[in-house]
Scaffold this motif. Structure first.
Motif, PDB file in Angstrom:
ATOM      1  N   UNK A  40       0.798  -1.215   0.000  1.00 15.93           N
ATOM      2  CA  UNK A  40       0.000   0.000   0.000  1.00 15.93           C
ATOM      3  C   UNK A  40       0.827   1.260   0.000  1.00 15.93           C
ATOM      4  N   UNK A  41       0.243   2.335  -0.543  1.00 16.28           N
ATOM      5  CA  UNK A  41       0.911   3.641  -0.590  1.00 16.28           C
ATOM      6  C   UNK A  41       0.001   4.788  -0.163  1.00 16.28           C
ATOM      7  N   UNK A  42      -1.304   4.522   0.034  1.00 18.27           N
ATOM      8  CA  UNK A  42      -2.252   5.583   0.348  1.00 18.27           C
ATOM      9  C   UNK A  42      -3.099   5.205   1.561  1.00 18.27           C
ATOM     10  N   UNK A  43      -3.628   6.225   2.226  1.00 17.68           N
ATOM     11  CA  UNK A  43      -4.321   6.016   3.495  1.00 17.68           C
ATOM     12  C   UNK A  43      -5.555   5.127   3.374  1.00 17.68           C
ATOM     13  N   UNK A  44      -6.239   5.199   2.250  1.00 15.90           N
ATOM     14  CA  UNK A  44      -7.495   4.467   2.123  1.00 15.90           C
ATOM     15  C   UNK A  44      -7.495   3.479   0.961  1.00 15.90           C
ATOM     16  N   UNK A  45      -6.333   2.962   0.581  1.00 12.96           N
ATOM     17  CA  UNK A  45      -6.314   2.087  -0.599  1.00 12.96           C
ATOM     18  C   UNK A  45      -6.400   0.602  -0.274  1.00 12.96           C
ATOM     19  N   UNK A  46      -6.317   0.209   1.000  1.00 17.76           N
ATOM     20  CA  UNK A  46      -6.226  -1.215   1.339  1.00 17.76           C
ATOM     21  C   UNK A  46      -7.452  -1.991   0.875  1.00 17.76           C
ATOM     22  N   UNK A  47      -8.630  -1.553   1.273  1.00 20.47           N
ATOM     23  CA  UNK A  47      -9.845  -2.287   0.906  1.00 20.47           C
ATOM     24  C   UNK A  47     -10.087  -2.256  -0.592  1.00 20.47           C
ATOM     25  N   UNK A  48      -9.771  -1.139  -1.232  1.00 21.52           N
ATOM     26  CA  UNK A  48      -9.923  -1.049  -2.684  1.00 21.52           C
ATOM     27  C   UNK A  48      -8.972  -2.003  -3.390  1.00 21.52           C
TER      28      UNK A  48
END
Length: 270
Positions: A40-48
């Motif tokens: 991951x690289x962004x705060x809200x990208x995990x679920x996406x």
């Protein structure tokens, strides 16, 4: 089959056409890839990322896909670090254990973040420290991005002696490698270790302890020789293994088994 592992890839950045996905899966199976960490690289990208990768690649019998969650130190992320860390924490809390195996990538980047150009140096250090605090809370290892900032990175890591992890896409020499090893960290080499002008990287690889070494692609970036200039993908990690086996003067399978042991010790915890 030799158990190759790609400890750092960005699968969500690869083309997702059915033809491309099938090609990747075929190449992973042919190469014998045992594990891939999608980073991951962004705060809200995990679920996406989990949703898009699961939809594209499904559940692979041969290759296990696991994930990390972290915030790359962009100027925006540094500026809004407190809010972004809150968002990241929420994503971490909602992710099933076993799927999430690490915090990161996170770190310090002096190639892009220049003090003379107004970069928030203290804020960048605080963002990294916040990731290390999360690692302590959730008992997870950390994937560190460090570019042109070895000393600064070490200074922050030393404040968290109980946290373990890996310096991904290692870009320094022997002296820096030994300093990170002394602090208890693993060192991971990417496709650039195969490049003609990367002698200092190969010298560091030659001297890194076998039980502290990992290999990665950082795909879709840094495709190794003989694929330099192309879109990198996890199957190409085989070329790093071949170079490392030659430098370490080890049979390829012996090196791969050691890397697997290192990987599972760090990331695949009970």
């Amino acid at each position: 089959m030799i158990p190759f592992i790609d400890s750092h890839a960005h699968l969500s950045m690869l083309p997702k056409t059915p033809e491309a996905v099938q090609t990747y899966i075929d190449e992973w199976n042919t190469a014998g890839l045992a594990w891939i960490i999608d980073v991951g690289t962004q705060a809200e990208d995990l679920e996406l990322r989990i949703a898009s990768i699961t939809q594209a690649f499904g559940t692979q019998d041969e290759t296990k896909l696991v994930y990390s969650a972290g915030i790359w130190p962009s100027a925006e992320a540094i500026q809004h670090r407190h809010r972004y860390i809150d968002k990241l924490t929420t994503q971490i809390q909602r992710c099933p254990r076993g799927l999430l195996v690490a915090i990161g990538e996170c770190g310090i980047d002096r190639y892009w973040n220049h003090p003379e150009k107004g970069a928030d140096i203290q804020g960048e250090q605080e963002l990294l420290a916040a990731h290390l605090e999360l690692a302590q809370i959730y008992s997870l290892p950390v994937i560190i991005h460090s570019r042109d900032a070895a000393r600064e990175t070490l200074d922050v890591l030393k404040a968290f002696p109980r946290v373990q992890g890996v310096i991904h896409c290692f870009s320094y020499g022997k002296t820096e490698m030994k300093a990170f090893i002394k602090q208890g960290w693993y060192i991971s080499f990417a496709g650039n270790v195969t490049y003609k002008n990367a002698q200092s990287l190969r010298e560091a690889l030659q001297e890194v302890p076998l039980d502290r070494m990992l290999l990665e692609t950082d795909s879709p970036y840094l495709a190794p020789v003989p694929h330099r200039g192309k879109t990198n993908n996890p199957a190409m990690v085989v070329h790093q293994y071949e170079v490392a086996a030659r430098i370490k003067n080890l049979p390829l399978e012996e090196l791969a088994q050691q890397i697997k042991s290192n990987f599972t010790s760090l990331f695949i915890r009970p």
